[in-house]
Design a protein around this motif. Structure first.
Motif, short mmCIF file in Angstrom:
data_model
loop_
_atom_site.label_atom_id
_atom_site.label_comp_id
_atom_site.label_asym_id
_atom_site.label_seq_id
_atom_site.Cartn_x
_atom_site.Cartn_y
_atom_site.Cartn_z
N GLN A 188 11.94 1.33 -4.45
CA GLN A 188 12.72 0.50 -3.51
C GLN A 188 12.57 0.29 -2.15
N PRO A 189 12.52 -0.13 -1.56
CA PRO A 189 12.47 -0.35 0.38
C PRO A 189 13.45 1.02 0.97
N ASP A 190 14.36 0.22 -0.20
CA ASP A 190 16.24 0.60 0.63
C ASP A 190 16.21 2.04 0.02
N LEU A 191 15.34 3.13 -1.03
CA LEU A 191 15.58 4.01 -1.49
C LEU A 191 15.63 5.70 -0.03
N SER A 192 16.35 6.26 0.02
CA SER A 192 16.46 7.46 0.43
C SER A 192 15.61 8.36 -0.06
N LEU A 193 14.55 9.05 0.96
CA LEU A 193 13.85 10.05 0.59
C LEU A 193 14.08 10.96 -0.27
N ARG A 194 14.91 12.26 -0.16
CA ARG A 194 15.97 13.42 -0.18
C ARG A 194 16.77 12.46 -1.24
N ASP A 195 18.24 11.68 -1.12
CA ASP A 195 18.83 11.14 -1.98
C ASP A 195 18.57 10.27 -3.21
N ASP A 196 18.01 9.86 -2.62
CA ASP A 196 17.51 8.83 -4.59
C ASP A 196 15.86 9.57 -4.60
N LEU A 197 15.13 9.49 -4.06
CA LEU A 197 14.14 9.98 -4.79
C LEU A 197 13.87 11.70 -4.91
N GLN A 198 14.90 12.28 -4.80
CA GLN A 198 14.83 14.03 -4.87
C GLN A 198 13.55 14.77 -4.36
N LEU A 199 13.49 14.25 -2.93
CA LEU A 199 11.61 14.31 -2.77
C LEU A 199 12.60 15.82 -2.07
N ASP A 200 11.68 16.81 -2.31
CA ASP A 200 11.50 18.13 -1.02
C ASP A 200 10.50 18.15 -0.17
N SER A 201 10.60 19.03 0.71
CA SER A 201 9.37 19.28 2.08
C SER A 201 8.41 19.22 1.59
N ARG A 215 0.55 -1.12 -0.37
CA ARG A 215 0.06 0.01 0.59
C ARG A 215 1.00 1.33 0.02
N VAL A 216 1.75 0.61 0.80
CA VAL A 216 2.98 2.59 0.96
C VAL A 216 3.40 2.34 -1.21
N LEU A 217 4.09 1.33 -1.55
CA LEU A 217 4.84 1.57 -2.55
C LEU A 217 3.65 2.58 -3.91
N LYS A 218 2.33 1.72 -3.32
CA LYS A 218 1.43 2.64 -4.53
C LYS A 218 1.06 3.59 -4.30
N VAL A 219 0.68 4.57 -2.82
CA VAL A 219 1.26 5.36 -2.57
C VAL A 219 2.20 6.45 -3.08
N PHE A 220 3.29 5.86 -3.02
CA PHE A 220 4.43 6.81 -3.88
C PHE A 220 5.10 6.61 -5.32
N SER A 221 3.28 5.58 -5.67
CA SER A 221 3.96 5.08 -7.72
C SER A 221 2.89 6.78 -7.82
N GLU A 222 2.14 6.59 -7.15
CA GLU A 222 0.52 7.27 -7.53
C GLU A 222 1.07 8.93 -6.99
N VAL A 223 2.18 8.70 -5.98
CA VAL A 223 2.31 10.98 -5.68
C VAL A 223 3.16 11.39 -6.60
N LEU A 224 4.10 10.74 -7.05
CA LEU A 224 5.61 10.58 -7.91
C LEU A 224 5.20 10.14 -9.57
N ASN A 225 4.31 9.63 -9.14
CA ASN A 225 3.37 9.65 -10.87
C ASN A 225 5.35 8.53 -11.24
N ARG A 226 5.95 7.33 -11.24
CA ARG A 226 6.28 7.01 -10.75
C ARG A 226 5.69 5.50 -10.59
N ASN A 227 6.85 4.81 -11.93
CA ASN A 227 6.23 3.25 -11.57
C ASN A 227 6.54 2.40 -10.12
N GLU A 228 5.71 1.20 -9.85
CA GLU A 228 6.10 0.75 -8.58
C GLU A 228 7.35 0.26 -8.42
N THR A 229 7.66 0.16 -8.99
CA THR A 229 9.03 -0.87 -9.84
C THR A 229 10.06 -0.88 -8.95
N GLU A 230 9.88 0.96 -9.75
CA GLU A 230 10.71 1.97 -9.16
C GLU A 230 11.15 2.36 -7.91
#
Length: 84
Positions: free
Chosen positions: A25-38, A8-23
């Motif tokens: 991964q649990p070990d990804l950093s919000l800031r460094d890997d996914l490049q999310l700002d505040s 469910r968390v991965l589904k929400v990430f996918s929808e909010v970030l407009n990315r495929n769920e396979t992209e």
């Protein structure tokens, strides 16, 4: 880690970030890997609150760094409120 919560968390990430769920991964950093700002992080946590019908106060989610941290945090929160 609860597989249902993770999915469910991965589904929400996918929808909010407009990315495929396979992209996402649990070990990804919000800031460094996914490049999310505040603002993106805030949007993500609001979407997670909607998905899980549970409050995620900013002071409690501030230290969450990876996708896995978020999954574990939500899993713990849900277990705290689930009657035994």
């Amino acid at each position: 880690m609860n597989v249902n919560v993770q999915q469910r968390v991965l589904k929400v990430f996918s929808e909010v970030l407009n990315r495929n769920e396979t992209e996402i991964q649990p070990d990804l950093s919000l800031r460094d890997d996914l490049q999310l700002d505040s603002l993106q992080q805030m949007t993500l946590f609001i979407a997670l609150e909607d998905e899980f019908q549970h409050s995620l106060p900013p002071e409690e989610v501030t230290g969450l760094v990876t996708v896995k941290d978020i999954v574990s945090f939500i899993d713990r929160k849900l277990q705290e409120t689930t009657p035994v």
